[in-house]
Design a protein around this motif. Structure first.
Motif, PDB file in Angstrom:
ATOM      1  N   UNK A 155       0.831  -1.199   0.000  1.00 38.52           N
ATOM      2  CA  UNK A 155       0.000   0.000   0.000  1.00 38.52           C
ATOM      3  C   UNK A 155       0.870   1.255   0.000  1.00 38.52           C
ATOM      4  N   UNK A 156       1.921   1.239   0.794  1.00 35.81           N
ATOM      5  CA  UNK A 156       2.828   2.389   0.854  1.00 35.81           C
ATOM      6  C   UNK A 156       3.475   2.636  -0.497  1.00 35.81           C
ATOM      7  N   UNK A 157       3.840   1.570  -1.176  1.00 29.66           N
ATOM      8  CA  UNK A 157       4.433   1.712  -2.509  1.00 29.66           C
ATOM      9  C   UNK A 157       3.441   2.355  -3.473  1.00 29.66           C
ATOM     10  N   UNK A 158       2.208   1.893  -3.446  1.00 34.47           N
ATOM     11  CA  UNK A 158       1.186   2.459  -4.333  1.00 34.47           C
ATOM     12  C   UNK A 158       0.960   3.940  -4.039  1.00 34.47           C
ATOM     13  N   UNK A 159       0.877   4.279  -2.765  1.00 37.04           N
ATOM     14  CA  UNK A 159       0.644   5.662  -2.346  1.00 37.04           C
ATOM     15  C   UNK A 159       1.777   6.574  -2.801  1.00 37.04           C
ATOM     16  N   UNK A 160       2.998   6.080  -2.717  1.00 36.71           N
ATOM     17  CA  UNK A 160       4.174   6.905  -3.027  1.00 36.71           C
ATOM     18  C   UNK A 160       4.590   6.836  -4.491  1.00 36.71           C
ATOM     19  N   UNK A 161       3.887   6.018  -5.281  1.00 41.39           N
ATOM     20  CA  UNK A 161       4.252   5.888  -6.682  1.00 41.39           C
ATOM     21  C   UNK A 161       5.594   5.215  -6.858  1.00 41.39           C
ATOM     22  N   UNK A 162       5.889   4.271  -5.979  1.00 39.29           N
ATOM     23  CA  UNK A 162       7.161   3.546  -6.026  1.00 39.29           C
ATOM     24  C   UNK A 162       6.872   2.069  -6.201  1.00 39.29           C
ATOM     25  N   UNK A 163       7.914   1.310  -6.463  1.00 34.73           N
ATOM     26  CA  UNK A 163       7.745  -0.138  -6.532  1.00 34.73           C
ATOM     27  C   UNK A 163       7.803  -0.723  -5.128  1.00 34.73           C
ATOM     28  N   UNK A 164       7.218  -1.892  -4.966  1.00 33.67           N
ATOM     29  CA  UNK A 164       7.297  -2.573  -3.671  1.00 33.67           C
ATOM     30  C   UNK A 164       8.746  -2.842  -3.318  1.00 33.67           C
ATOM     31  N   UNK A 165       9.552  -3.163  -4.312  1.00 36.18           N
ATOM     32  CA  UNK A 165      10.970  -3.440  -4.072  1.00 36.18           C
ATOM     33  C   UNK A 165      11.685  -2.205  -3.527  1.00 36.18           C
ATOM     34  N   UNK A 166      11.338  -1.033  -4.058  1.00 33.00           N
ATOM     35  CA  UNK A 166      11.960   0.203  -3.571  1.00 33.00           C
ATOM     36  C   UNK A 166      11.583   0.480  -2.122  1.00 33.00           C
TER      37      UNK A 166
END
Length: 259
Positions: free
Chosen positions: A228-239
């Motif tokens: 969810x944090x990745x989606x919110x921040x426009x980042x990949x889950x890996x990042x």
């Protein structure tokens, strides 16, 4: 790999399947878990679990709910536990004016004393604050707690609190709350936290993320928080996984391996 920086593995909710809970976390890519204590007895059990399981680390400390129940000798016992090689933080400590399970003046006194003990032990602090933001920030500033480093755990405050925490050098940790339908304001705050100050947690057994909301939470679900944090921040889950793991390792001085 992920680090769940805040779970309560000593709690009775896990008495029937604790080994399986730890195994499921590993299978979900959670390499390390910081198990958080709430009083002296909890700290003893948390350190015992850290000794038993690879990848489990402990905090020691007294939750504000229990600030009024501290007995003679508790702080001395906590200091001894804090010297354990797998004790990596002091907490969770802070102020809770929502439930007021302990008198507010006692909460503030014990909060200050525990910051001093964390300084003596050389450990970062894990901060709990609920409906007490002004007093929490005042104590932290007056006690120069930013020098110790630490984290505002299970962040659910406003932007002013987030910016104040960051200005003092603290990390900000997000839990399953970020996945809740009505948490748009919290998701906005999650976008402004710099990558180098970001952490993820479950606060298990509490606050299970969607789609498990209302059920017992467990460390494996921190993967849903990270997604969810990745989606919110426009980042990949890996990042997000890489950044939050690196931050946890640095803040809590975790070993390079799971330990």
């Amino acid at each position: 790999m992920l680090v769940d920086t805040h779970a309560h593995l000593d709690m009775k909710e896990y008495d029937g399947d604790r080994d399986a809970v730890v195994l499921r976390a590993r299978e979900a890519g959670v390499s390390r878990i910081v198990s958080i204590s709430t009083d002296a007895a909890s700290a003893r059990e948390t350190v015992r679990l850290a000794e038993k399981f690879a990848g489990i680390f402990a905090s020691v400390g007294v939750h504000p709910h229990d600030a009024g129940k501290i007995r003679p000798g508790d702080f001395e016992a906590l200091l001894l536990l804090a010297a354990h090689p797998k004790a990596v933080a002091w907490g969770e400590i802070g102020l809770d004016y929502h439930y007021d399970h302990s008198p507010r003046d006692v909460q503030r006194e014990m909060f200050r004393r525990q910051i001093g003990l964390a300084r003596k032990a050389g450990l970062p602090v894990v901060i709990h604050t609920r409906e007490a933001d002004a007093d929490t920030l005042a104590v932290l500033r007056e006690e120069k707690a930013g020098e110790l480093g630490g984290v505002f755990h299970c962040f659910s405050g406003d932007e002013n609190l987030a910016r104040a925490a960051l200005d003092m050098g603290f990390h900000v940790s997000f839990s399953g709350i970020i996945t809740f339908k009505k948490a748009d304001g919290l998701r906005d705050i999650a976008r402004l936290v710099p990558p180098g100050r970001l952490l993820v947690e479950t606060d298990a057994p509490f606050l299970a993320p969607v789609p498990f909301r209302g059920k017992r939470n467990e460390p494996a679900h921190v993967a849903l928080v990270a997604a969810c944090l990745a989606e919110v921040r426009g980042a990949s889950v890996e990042e997000v996984a890489r950044a939050t793991t690196e931050n946890a390792v640095r803040l809590f001085r975790l070993p390079a391996s799971d330990g």
